[in-house]
Design a protein around this motif. Structure first.
Motif, short mmCIF file in Angstrom:
data_model
loop_
_atom_site.label_atom_id
_atom_site.label_comp_id
_atom_site.label_asym_id
_atom_site.label_seq_id
_atom_site.Cartn_x
_atom_site.Cartn_y
_atom_site.Cartn_z
N GLU A 158 -0.31 18.47 -7.70
CA GLU A 158 -0.06 20.07 -8.08
C GLU A 158 -1.51 20.74 -8.04
O GLU A 158 -1.62 21.73 -7.09
CB GLU A 158 0.43 20.03 -9.45
N THR A 159 -2.54 20.03 -8.28
CA THR A 159 -3.89 20.56 -8.02
C THR A 159 -4.20 20.75 -6.72
O THR A 159 -4.91 21.76 -6.06
CB THR A 159 -4.91 19.80 -8.88
N LEU A 160 -3.76 19.65 -5.93
CA LEU A 160 -4.19 19.59 -4.39
C LEU A 160 -3.44 20.87 -3.58
O LEU A 160 -3.81 21.05 -2.30
CB LEU A 160 -3.93 18.44 -3.95
N GLY A 161 -2.48 21.50 -4.16
CA GLY A 161 -1.52 22.41 -3.54
C GLY A 161 -0.13 22.21 -3.33
O GLY A 161 0.53 23.14 -2.79
N ILE A 216 2.95 15.12 -0.26
CA ILE A 216 2.03 16.02 0.88
C ILE A 216 2.95 16.51 1.93
O ILE A 216 2.94 17.66 2.55
CB ILE A 216 0.86 15.50 1.22
N PHE A 217 3.42 15.50 2.52
CA PHE A 217 4.40 15.56 4.02
C PHE A 217 5.54 16.26 3.47
O PHE A 217 5.75 17.54 4.25
CB PHE A 217 4.67 14.35 4.50
N ILE A 218 6.30 16.05 2.72
CA ILE A 218 7.43 16.84 2.23
C ILE A 218 6.91 18.27 1.83
O ILE A 218 7.66 19.35 2.15
CB ILE A 218 8.52 16.29 1.25
N ALA A 219 5.95 18.48 0.85
CA ALA A 219 5.65 19.84 0.56
C ALA A 219 5.32 20.58 1.83
O ALA A 219 5.68 21.97 1.85
CB ALA A 219 4.36 19.65 -0.49
N ASN A 220 4.56 20.12 2.78
CA ASN A 220 4.21 21.01 3.94
C ASN A 220 5.77 21.18 4.74
O ASN A 220 5.66 22.38 5.39
CB ASN A 220 3.41 20.16 4.85
N PHE A 227 3.53 23.98 0.14
CA PHE A 227 1.93 23.72 0.36
C PHE A 227 1.04 24.57 0.40
O PHE A 227 1.09 25.39 1.34
CB PHE A 227 1.75 22.43 1.25
N ASP A 228 0.10 24.68 -0.67
CA ASP A 228 -0.80 25.67 -0.67
C ASP A 228 -2.28 25.34 0.15
O ASP A 228 -2.97 24.81 -0.35
CB ASP A 228 -1.10 26.34 -2.30
N ARG A 229 -2.30 25.59 1.30
CA ARG A 229 -3.57 25.20 2.08
C ARG A 229 -4.72 25.60 1.41
O ARG A 229 -5.83 25.10 1.59
CB ARG A 229 -3.16 25.45 3.60
N ALA A 230 -4.78 26.90 1.19
CA ALA A 230 -5.90 27.58 0.89
C ALA A 230 -6.45 26.80 -0.44
O ALA A 230 -7.53 26.43 -0.54
CB ALA A 230 -5.54 28.93 0.71
#
Length: 423
Positions: free
Chosen positions: A277-280, A392-396, A401-404
């Motif tokens: 979650e912290t990672l985006g 991470i893959f599915i979030a993208n 996924f919050d890239r910023a």
């Protein structure tokens, strides 16, 4: 020293001390298992509530129930494709390297495998899949059955979402409870070095490094295969969305070291959910993918199971046909899914597979008893990295996924690491 304030450094020191204690004082080290068990129990204490709250809040915040089904469906499809790939890689490398050639069964100290073979032969996989749905939700929480908690949490989240505005007060209460449990987790993590020390000291003291020598080729093959799987297959999956695998691994290094010390991927489950979650990654994706992955996306366990099966065939001189090897893959695609929900899962699932194919002597499992504990670290680390990459893959893929945020967090992490290592 400021360096010792870094949890990664403390856990690494604890693992080193554990190895030294196990090697030089094996009798004392063999009695330190309760230290590792204590830490794992403290983590297990908060796993079920954290999974429940994360999933419920994720679904209720998502609002769209069709989206919940879509994310779950994508996760299961991803799990099946990647797990099948892991099986294929393990099968190919085991046939190329042939770690079982030349191993003398008499030279390897065996052990009592009766409990594994009996359970393996009697496993009812229909019953396992029926077991996914809890008959008693309270019992699922009490026993820490991740898969059952996942199913109940999803249904609870759906029910809460259908309440609309009336459910808002309950959602706010759950938000506060979630903060409480993650604060508890922060307190528990102070004991992570103690757990890593106890777990590693016990492993070295009880089994000894000498047990590795007869099966060193198998261990080397399994470790090499998992490294290749992580840095080639999983790396390519993340590169599709221009995410650095190395940066992600550095971000979760503390969790990986804890898993290494305790030989349990469960010991890092709540922290990984928080880190993702912290990672985006959005809470809804994390809540659905990570708990499901602990039962359906066991890449490390899958690689170990197929390589161990081929290894035993080579030891006993059993020449498997292409059809038999494909049958093994087919069986393991089903049996490996139950590996997380069964005590002593590695041997039980392996025993059930050998019983099903009826070609390789089940008694050969005794060969693996001495090194299984050492290979469990590789299995657990590969499993947790596999689930991190899947999330991470599915979030993208879902646009969740919050890239910023990802770039900001990694930049901050690098600055903090630099500050920690300044004297």
């Amino acid at each position: 020293m400021k360096l010792l304030n870094n949890l990664t450094v403390r856990v690494l020191l604890a693992i080193t001390l554990g190895i030294l204690t196990g090697y030089f004082f094996p009798e004392t080290a063999a009695k330190l298992k309760p230290l590792g068990d204590l830490f794992i129990n403290l983590i297990k204490m908060v796993i079920a509530p954290i999974i429940f709250l994360t999933i419920v809040l994720g679904i209720s915040n998502m609002g769209d129930l069709k989206k919940v089904g879509r994310v779950g469906g994508k996760a299961l499809l991803y799990f099946e494709i990647v797990t099948t790939g892991a099986l294929a890689i393990g099968l190919i490398l085991a046939n190329v390297i042939r770690p079982g050639d030349g191993v003398q069964t008499a030279a390897v100290k065996g052990g009592d495998i009766s409990k594994y073979t009996e359970q393996g032969a009697g496993m009812d996989w229909t019953e396992f899949f029926l077991h996914i749905v809890p008959s008693n939700a309270v019992k699922a929480f009490a026993e820490g059955d991740i898969l059952q908690v996942l199913v109940f949490s999803m249904l609870f989240g759906v029910g809460l979402t259908r309440m609309g505005e009336k459910g808002k007060p309950l959602i706010q209460t759950f938000e506060r409870l979630s903060n409480v449990f993650f604060n508890i987790l922060g307190v528990v993590m102070v004991l992570a070095p103690l757990g890593a020390f106890g777990g590693m000291a016990f492993t070295i003291g009880k089994y000894g490094l000498s047990t590795l020598l007869p099966l060193a080729k198998l261990m080397g093959t399994v470790y090499a295969t998992m490294i290749l799987f992580i840095f080639i297959i999983l790396n390519l999956i993340l590169r599709y969305y221009k995410i650095s695998l190395w940066a992600v691994l550095k971000f979760i290094k503390e969790e990986l070291l804890i898993v290494l010390g305790t030989s349990s991927s469960e010991s890092a489950l709540p922290q990984i959910m928080d880190k993702l979650e912290t990672l985006g990654c959005s809470r809804s994706v994390v809540g659905l993918v990570v708990p499901a992955g602990y039962s359906f996306n066991l890449d490390g366990t899958t690689i170990y199971l197929v390589m161990a099966t081929i290894f035993l065939a080579q030891v006993f001189g059993v020449d498997l046909t292409i059809g038999q090897e494909l049958t093994i893959i087919g069986i393991l695609m089903v049996t490996s899914k139950g590996a997380a929900g069964v005590t002593g899962s590695g041997f039980i699932v392996l025993a059930s597979t050998l019983t099903a194919i009826k070609v390789i002597p089940v008694e050969g499992l005794a060969l693996l008893l001495g090194v299984d504990r050492f290979m469990s670290e590789a299995r657990s680390i590969t499993n947790i990295i596999g689930n991190t990459v899947a999330t991470i893959f599915i979030a993208n893929n879902e646009g969740e996924f919050d890239r910023a945020k990802y770039e900001r967090v990694l930049k901050q992490e690098a600055e903090n690491e630099l500050a920690d290592y300044k004297y």
